[in-house]
Design an enzyme around this catalytic site. Structure first.
Site, PDB file in Angstrom:
ATOM      1  N   THR A 118       1.098  -1.173  -0.105  1.00 18.15           N
ATOM      2  CA  THR A 118       0.213  -0.186   0.053  1.00 18.15           C
ATOM      3  C   THR A 118       1.061   1.273   0.082  1.00 18.15           C
ATOM      4  OG1 THR A 118      -1.497  -1.161   1.145  1.00 18.15           O
ATOM      5  CG2 THR A 118      -1.853   0.954   1.318  1.00 18.15           C
ATOM      6  N   GLY A 256      -8.355  -0.948  14.522  1.00 14.67           N
ATOM      7  CA  GLY A 256      -6.856  -0.845  14.857  1.00 14.67           C
ATOM      8  C   GLY A 256      -6.250  -1.596  13.707  1.00 14.67           C
ATOM      9  N   CYS A 259      -3.397  -1.750   9.329  1.00 12.70           N
ATOM     10  CA  CYS A 259      -3.639  -1.184   8.046  1.00 12.70           C
ATOM     11  C   CYS A 259      -4.584   0.084   8.078  1.00 12.70           C
ATOM     12  CB  CYS A 259      -4.335  -1.976   7.067  1.00 12.70           C
ATOM     13  SG  CYS A 259      -3.346  -3.478   6.857  1.00 12.70           S
ATOM     14  N   LYS A 321      -8.106  -7.769  16.278  1.00 11.22           N
ATOM     15  CA  LYS A 321      -9.224  -8.558  15.848  1.00 11.22           C
ATOM     16  C   LYS A 321      -9.152 -10.234  16.101  1.00 11.22           C
ATOM     17  CE  LYS A 321      -9.811  -9.255  11.186  1.00 11.22           C
ATOM     18  NZ  LYS A 321      -9.729  -8.764   9.821  1.00 11.22           N
TER      19      LYS A 321
HETATM   20  C1  UGA Z   1      -8.354  -4.283   6.533  1.00 10.31           C
HETATM   21  C2  UGA Z   1      -9.166  -4.207   5.356  1.00 10.31           C
HETATM   22  O1  UGA Z   1     -10.434  -4.649   5.678  1.00 10.31           O
HETATM   23  C3  UGA Z   1      -8.688  -5.165   4.049  1.00 10.31           C
HETATM   24  O2  UGA Z   1      -9.647  -4.982   2.961  1.00 10.31           O
HETATM   25  C4  UGA Z   1      -7.282  -4.831   3.615  1.00 10.31           C
HETATM   26  O3  UGA Z   1      -6.737  -5.272   2.465  1.00 10.31           O
HETATM   27  C5  UGA Z   1      -6.632  -4.732   4.754  1.00 10.31           C
HETATM   28  O4  UGA Z   1      -6.909  -3.904   5.957  1.00 10.31           O
HETATM   29  C6  UGA Z   1      -5.109  -4.055   4.437  1.00 10.31           C
HETATM   30  O5  UGA Z   1      -4.755  -2.888   4.046  1.00 10.31           O
HETATM   31  O6  UGA Z   1      -4.251  -4.773   4.070  1.00 10.31           O
HETATM   32  P1  UGA Z   1      -7.670  -5.755   8.431  1.00 10.31           P
HETATM   33  O7  UGA Z   1      -6.742  -4.889   8.984  1.00 10.31           O
HETATM   34  O8  UGA Z   1      -7.223  -7.312   8.440  1.00 10.31           O
HETATM   35  O9  UGA Z   1      -8.241  -5.629   6.735  1.00 10.31           O
HETATM   36  O10 UGA Z   1      -8.876  -5.882   9.556  1.00 10.31           O
HETATM   37  P2  UGA Z   1     -10.365  -5.316   9.496  1.00 10.31           P
HETATM   38  O11 UGA Z   1     -11.084  -6.461   9.070  1.00 10.31           O
HETATM   39  O12 UGA Z   1     -10.730  -4.269   8.371  1.00 10.31           O
HETATM   40  O13 UGA Z   1     -10.618  -4.824  10.679  1.00 10.31           O
HETATM   41  C7  UGA Z   1     -10.082  -3.709  11.145  1.00 10.31           C
HETATM   42  C8  UGA Z   1     -10.416  -3.127  12.402  1.00 10.31           C
HETATM   43  O14 UGA Z   1     -11.782  -2.773  12.437  1.00 10.31           O
HETATM   44  C9  UGA Z   1     -10.506  -4.208  13.595  1.00 10.31           C
HETATM   45  O15 UGA Z   1      -9.885  -3.708  14.700  1.00 10.31           O
HETATM   46  C10 UGA Z   1     -12.057  -4.438  13.613  1.00 10.31           C
HETATM   47  O16 UGA Z   1     -12.161  -4.871  15.052  1.00 10.31           O
HETATM   48  C11 UGA Z   1     -12.491  -3.017  13.432  1.00 10.31           C
HETATM   49  N1  UGA Z   1     -13.710  -3.029  13.208  1.00 10.31           N
HETATM   50  C12 UGA Z   1     -14.330  -3.733  12.002  1.00 10.31           C
HETATM   51  C13 UGA Z   1     -14.860  -2.622  13.922  1.00 10.31           C
HETATM   52  O17 UGA Z   1     -14.607  -1.965  14.943  1.00 10.31           O
HETATM   53  N2  UGA Z   1     -16.139  -2.391  13.501  1.00 10.31           N
HETATM   54  C14 UGA Z   1     -16.720  -3.079  12.482  1.00 10.31           C
HETATM   55  O18 UGA Z   1     -17.688  -3.034  11.910  1.00 10.31           O
HETATM   56  C15 UGA Z   1     -15.623  -3.661  11.779  1.00 10.31           C
END
Ligand code: UGA
Length: 437
Positions: A118, A256, A259, A321
């Protein structure tokens, strides 16, 4: 095809194993000897469902090595090194620049260099000028994998994005990457071809949108808290509108990981450099709302317990997560550290995150007040309060009555709004959610 993958962190290691799964012969290259040693032995250096099995299954087509010269002879080179956050919030390009410079001597006429990291918009154009004189072509192919679903997202992505140079080089690059991903494309995966800048922006725009969606619902949680509304019901109700959608509308302690937080800050920094900082000023609010969620948990505990000094607090969750051992910018760990600094005795439990957290806690000088364990029940024994900070299934499925019997006071702060509030209340708990009374 013979493929090299430069950078075997989360993204690169999963990509390397997935390319081997597609039938290619893959060389993974990384500067970290311990990581390479582990991957070469078929042992995943991080927790990711399905990754261990993929490594083992494809071992005959996978080589991991620290020596960049091993890239010579491969016709496609993926660059998947990290772009961490620099002190000023911008993306630190040291590893991307280093990877490309290190790779240049081993490139041959007709090779394809595929950036996956990225990066700030404008990077591919700049790197293309370095790569083109070797006779190789550079393209950008951002990755959208989610931790916990990394293998599935790599092998069955929602879409493939190709950022290509203008003219015949762009056509050549597209055809070559189509060959690499032939099996994925055969499943009718949408494939979008665009210029460098658009492809770079797609990635940060997607993460910014997701971050904004989470902060939007968390802003609603702030309003719900002072009005007696229930943010989960609100999310359900607006989520039925397919233009809005229910996913990523879970209010709680916010986002968090490695990314979302760094990508929105890097995007803001790049927009400011480009003289269009105002266009993204809202992302600063997104960041602020997100960070306020962590403080909110500490405030709720103080409302309930008064002075936190000397109180024993169990925190369930350390990873950012579930189904991950990644503690980068983890809201769960951040909250535990804040509580420890305010004089509480904190025991944090996580099935996977407890191991990497130990070293960080020691570095922070918090070992006396913050301990980590994999045993969440042991962590809860004698506690004055329980905080749910990462929604692992094992926590959501716990028996509230049994947990209550372990504790000194039956107080639960559900930082992920993931518990059955009625069941915990029925077990005698004082239940505090995030934006739901
Ligand atoms: C994120 C993106 O979702 C991916 O599409 C992307 O490829 C990736 O970053 C990246 O740039 O490499 P990721 O960091 O694995 O993926 O995590 P997410 O599933 O997006 O969750 C991120 C955070 O948001 C977590 O802390 C999660 O607990 C929080 N979250 C998620 C919430 O607080 N509420 C929600 O409804 C969803």
């Amino acid at each position: 095809m013979k493929i090299s993958v430069i950078g075997c962190g989360y993204l690169g290691a999963v990509h390397a194993a997935s390319m081997a799964e597609l039938g290619h012969e893959v060389i993974g290259i990384d500067v970290d000897p311990a990581r390479i040693e582990s991957l070469q032995q078929g042992i995943a250096p991080f927790h990711e469902p399905g990754f261990d099995a993929l490594l083992k299954k494809n071992a005959s087509r996978l080589t991991f090595i620290t020596d960049m010269s091993a890239a010579a002879g491969a016709s496609v080179h993926f660059v998947a090194v990290g772009t961490p956050q620099a002190a000023d919030g911008s993306a630190d390009m040291t590893y991307v620049n280093g990877a490309i410079e290190g790779l240049l001597p081993y490139l041959a006429e007709g090779d394809l260099v595929v950036g996956k990291s990225t990066v700030p918009v404008g990077t591919a154009e700049r790197l293309s000028e370095l790569v083109t004189p070797t006779g190789a072509i550079l393209m950008w192919n951002p990755e959208f994998l989610r931790e916990g679903f990394a293998v599935e997202d790599t092998l069955s992505p929602d879409r493939l994005v190709y950022g290509v140079p203008e003219g015949t080089d762009g056509d050549t690059a597209t055809a070559a990457l189509d060959q690499v991903y032939a099996e994925i494309l055969a499943k009718d995966t949408p494939r979008l071809v665009m210029n460098f800048a658009t492809a770079e922006l797609v990635k940060v725009a997607a993460n910014s949108f997701l971050a904004t969606k989470i902060s939007f619902i968390n802003a609603m949680a702030e309003i719900a808290d002072v009005t007696g509304a229930n943010v989960t019901q609100l999310a359900d109700a607006i989520g039925y509108d397919t233009r809005i959608g229910r996913r990523f509308l879970n209010a709680g302690i916010g986002f968090g990981g490695g990314c979302l937080p760094k990508d929105i800050r890097g995007f803001v920094a790049r927009a400011e450099e480009l003289g269009v900082g105002e266009a993204l000023s809202f992302l600063k609010d997104v960041d602020d709302i997100n960070l306020r969620r962590r403080a909110r948990v500490v405030d709720v505990l103080a409302e309930e317990l008064g002075d936190l000094s000397g109180k024993t607090i169990a925190v369930w969750g350390i990873s950012f997560k579930p189904d991950s051992d990644d503690i980068r910018d983890s809201p769960a760990l951040d909250i535990a550290e804040t509580l420890a600094r305010s004089g509480a005795k904190v025991v944090s439990a996580d099935p996977e995150g407890w191991k990497p957290a130990q070293a960080r806690v020691e570095r922070a000088g918090l070992s006396a007040s913050l301990t980590t364990t994999s045993d969440h029940r042991a962590a809860t024994t004698g506690a004055d309060a329980l905080v749910i900070a990462t929604e692992w299934n094992v926590f959501q499925n716990e028996d509230a009555t049994a947990i209550g019997e372990l504790m000194a006071q039956k107080l639960v702060v559900d930082g992920r709004n993931c518990l059955d509030a009625d069941a915990w209340k029925a077990a005698g708990f004082r239940y505090r959610g995030m934006g739901r009374a």
